[in-house]
Design a protein around this motif. Sequence first.
Motif, PDB file in Angstrom:
ATOM      1  N   LYS A 272       0.718  -1.304   0.045  1.00 34.06           N
ATOM      2  CA  LYS A 272      -0.039  -0.096  -0.154  1.00 34.06           C
ATOM      3  C   LYS A 272       0.883   1.305   0.080  1.00 34.06           C
ATOM      4  N   LEU A 273       0.258   2.592  -0.313  1.00 33.49           N
ATOM      5  CA  LEU A 273       0.975   3.734  -0.434  1.00 33.49           C
ATOM      6  C   LEU A 273       2.003   4.178   0.781  1.00 33.49           C
ATOM      7  N   PRO A 274       1.272   3.980   2.054  1.00 32.58           N
ATOM      8  CA  PRO A 274       2.057   4.351   3.198  1.00 32.58           C
ATOM      9  C   PRO A 274       3.397   3.631   3.308  1.00 32.58           C
ATOM     10  N   ILE A 275       3.401   2.191   2.838  1.00 34.49           N
ATOM     11  CA  ILE A 275       4.276   1.413   2.881  1.00 34.49           C
ATOM     12  C   ILE A 275       5.615   1.587   1.850  1.00 34.49           C
ATOM     13  N   GLN A 276       4.715   2.014   0.513  1.00 35.79           N
ATOM     14  CA  GLN A 276       5.607   2.304  -0.584  1.00 35.79           C
ATOM     15  C   GLN A 276       6.563   3.768  -0.462  1.00 35.79           C
ATOM     16  N   ARG A 277       5.931   4.447   0.519  1.00 29.87           N
ATOM     17  CA  ARG A 277       6.735   5.730   0.746  1.00 29.87           C
ATOM     18  C   ARG A 277       7.910   5.642   1.765  1.00 29.87           C
ATOM     19  N   LYS A 280      12.659   3.238   0.855  1.00 32.89           N
ATOM     20  CA  LYS A 280      14.128   3.617   1.284  1.00 32.89           C
ATOM     21  C   LYS A 280      14.444   3.190   2.752  1.00 32.89           C
ATOM     22  N   GLU A 281      13.760   3.488   3.627  1.00 34.34           N
ATOM     23  CA  GLU A 281      14.092   3.328   5.209  1.00 34.34           C
ATOM     24  C   GLU A 281      13.951   1.660   5.495  1.00 34.34           C
ATOM     25  N   LEU A 282      13.037   1.277   4.552  1.00 39.12           N
ATOM     26  CA  LEU A 282      12.639  -0.102   4.996  1.00 39.12           C
ATOM     27  C   LEU A 282      13.875  -1.340   4.251  1.00 39.12           C
ATOM     28  N   LEU A 283      14.203  -0.738   3.227  1.00 38.98           N
ATOM     29  CA  LEU A 283      15.322  -1.321   2.490  1.00 38.98           C
ATOM     30  C   LEU A 283      16.577  -1.201   3.248  1.00 38.98           C
ATOM     31  N   GLU A 284      17.060  -0.193   3.724  1.00 36.91           N
ATOM     32  CA  GLU A 284      18.221   0.142   4.603  1.00 36.91           C
ATOM     33  C   GLU A 284      17.999  -0.690   5.835  1.00 36.91           C
ATOM     34  N   ASN A 285      17.035  -0.791   6.495  1.00 35.07           N
ATOM     35  CA  ASN A 285      16.716  -1.643   7.339  1.00 35.07           C
ATOM     36  C   ASN A 285      17.205  -3.220   7.434  1.00 35.07           C
ATOM     37  N   CYS A 286      16.721  -3.515   6.143  1.00 33.32           N
ATOM     38  CA  CYS A 286      17.026  -4.843   5.967  1.00 33.32           C
ATOM     39  C   CYS A 286      18.422  -5.405   5.787  1.00 33.32           C
ATOM     40  N   PHE A 287      19.324  -4.068   5.160  1.00 37.97           N
ATOM     41  CA  PHE A 287      20.908  -4.640   5.408  1.00 37.97           C
ATOM     42  C   PHE A 287      21.460  -4.302   6.570  1.00 37.97           C
ATOM     43  N   ASP A 288      20.960  -3.645   7.458  1.00 40.48           N
ATOM     44  CA  ASP A 288      21.332  -3.787   8.861  1.00 40.48           C
ATOM     45  C   ASP A 288      20.985  -5.092   9.373  1.00 40.48           C
ATOM     46  N   TYR A 289      19.751  -5.481   9.261  1.00 40.34           N
ATOM     47  CA  TYR A 289      19.378  -7.018   9.933  1.00 40.34           C
ATOM     48  C   TYR A 289      20.049  -8.211   9.375  1.00 40.34           C
ATOM     49  N   PHE A 290      20.244  -7.959   8.093  1.00 41.56           N
ATOM     50  CA  PHE A 290      21.124  -9.183   7.491  1.00 41.56           C
ATOM     51  C   PHE A 290      22.383  -9.564   8.113  1.00 41.56           C
ATOM     52  N   LYS A 291      22.920  -8.207   8.883  1.00 42.90           N
ATOM     53  CA  LYS A 291      24.058  -8.643   9.396  1.00 42.90           C
ATOM     54  C   LYS A 291      24.198  -8.846  10.851  1.00 42.90           C
ATOM     55  N   PRO A 335       6.327 -17.295   7.609  1.00 42.89           N
ATOM     56  CA  PRO A 335       7.193 -16.373   8.378  1.00 42.89           C
ATOM     57  C   PRO A 335       6.348 -15.463   9.420  1.00 42.89           C
ATOM     58  N   ARG A 336       6.907 -14.777  10.911  1.00 41.83           N
ATOM     59  CA  ARG A 336       6.371 -14.067  11.857  1.00 41.83           C
ATOM     60  C   ARG A 336       6.360 -12.777  11.318  1.00 41.83           C
ATOM     61  N   LEU A 337       7.245 -12.400  10.402  1.00 41.79           N
ATOM     62  CA  LEU A 337       7.370 -11.175   9.881  1.00 41.79           C
ATOM     63  C   LEU A 337       6.277 -10.680   9.128  1.00 41.79           C
ATOM     64  N   GLU A 338       5.924  -9.317   9.269  1.00 40.78           N
ATOM     65  CA  GLU A 338       4.842  -8.690   8.391  1.00 40.78           C
ATOM     66  C   GLU A 338       5.167  -8.755   6.959  1.00 40.78           C
ATOM     67  N   SER A 339       4.227  -9.231   6.300  1.00 40.72           N
ATOM     68  CA  SER A 339       4.399  -9.571   4.925  1.00 40.72           C
ATOM     69  C   SER A 339       5.229  -8.495   3.811  1.00 40.72           C
ATOM     70  N   HIS A 340       4.960  -7.149   4.516  1.00 39.93           N
ATOM     71  CA  HIS A 340       5.622  -6.105   3.499  1.00 39.93           C
ATOM     72  C   HIS A 340       7.208  -6.180   4.037  1.00 39.93           C
ATOM     73  N   MET A 341       7.446  -6.632   5.146  1.00 37.96           N
ATOM     74  CA  MET A 341       9.007  -6.711   5.464  1.00 37.96           C
ATOM     75  C   MET A 341       9.501  -7.953   4.792  1.00 37.96           C
ATOM     76  N   VAL A 342       9.011  -8.787   4.769  1.00 38.44           N
ATOM     77  CA  VAL A 342       9.179 -10.005   3.872  1.00 38.44           C
ATOM     78  C   VAL A 342       9.836  -9.725   2.535  1.00 38.44           C
ATOM     79  N   ALA A 343       8.845  -8.882   1.875  1.00 40.20           N
ATOM     80  CA  ALA A 343       8.863  -8.253   0.439  1.00 40.20           C
ATOM     81  C   ALA A 343      10.056  -7.621   0.191  1.00 40.20           C
TER      82      ALA A 343
END
Length: 358
Positions: A272-277, A280-291, A335-343
């Motif tokens: 949804k739009l709020p998630i799309q906006r 950038k933040e969500l992608l950056e968080n993923c790279f933090d979490y991968f490590k 997964p227990r993660l919210e679906s948009h975070m899995v995406a």
Amino acid sequence: MTISNSGVEGASGYSFQRCCVVYLLFEGFETINLDNYFICMEHHEDFLFAFLDENGDLKKIDTYQAKKSRDDWKIDSDLCEIIGKMTSVGKELINDPSGKSDDYQHTLNFLTNKNVLLASKKEKGTKQKREKIQVSNKLKKYGDLHIEIKQNIETRIAKAILEETQLENIQFQYIDLAQSYKNWQRVLKGLSIEHFGQKVNDHEAVISTLMRLLQDVEQTYNDNNLVLLSDPSKRVSKEKINETFCMFAESKKSFDFWRQYSEQLSNELNLKLPIQRRAKELLENCFDYFKDMQQVEYRKVYQFVEKRTDVDDNHSSEAECIVDLYKRYLKEFNPRLESHMVAFAVIASYVETRGMYV
């Protein structure tokens, strides 16, 4: 062996020192990165760069006593006391039990953002010998000073703290950082842009992440309250620094990929739009979490995407492949993660593991 109480009590007031580290790291990155190295904060000195040989032994250490000032420095009791204490640090480095190469050497640097004015004693009828370390003459070795300037310095240093054999390792160095934190940020951002250019999206985030790494080790107590170069908790390693740079570069590629395919991915992944906006933040968080070893779910997504390269053979577009991986992951792992975070974790993993250049 030196006893130290560095730790959380000394956590405030060291912003200038951390800015100096990042400045030197950016300015000399190509040269510094040729060797394996680590950085220590509040360990023997305000900070130090230690370089290792192919056997993991110390081959060179550059220590820094970093002082900001409103006024120019001159030969007085304050500067001479600092120089004396720096020579003591040189002796500590020699006595540190860490393994050293046969050609080991070190420098003891007095680093400041103001001019350093060094002169011989005033004597009637004799012209003073002078040396000025400034923006146009940024580095001066103690050994290259005129003998009369050296005599003026050495006679003012208390014998109890002076290690004469270490004076030749002293260097005076000017750093082009102004007085305010805002100006430091501006200078460091400029150096980051100069070094990384368009490889990263957020240069301020690169700087703040490096600052946090340095602050973490700065606030760590020395092991058993002893200063030892072998203490890993007081180090920021080359691997960690390069990992940080790589993370921001991969984040930039992922966001560029997202912008290219955002409409198709948003529709297919039901974002949804709020998630799309917040992409950038969500992608950056993923790279933090991968490590992060504690972020098991994100690491599981990464490993799944990395392993399932067979899925690529079924599709003619990158977006279709990502959607397929996303659906397979949800079905297989629930997964227990919210679906948009899995995406977004799938997108970030896909761009990094496929070595894409978008």
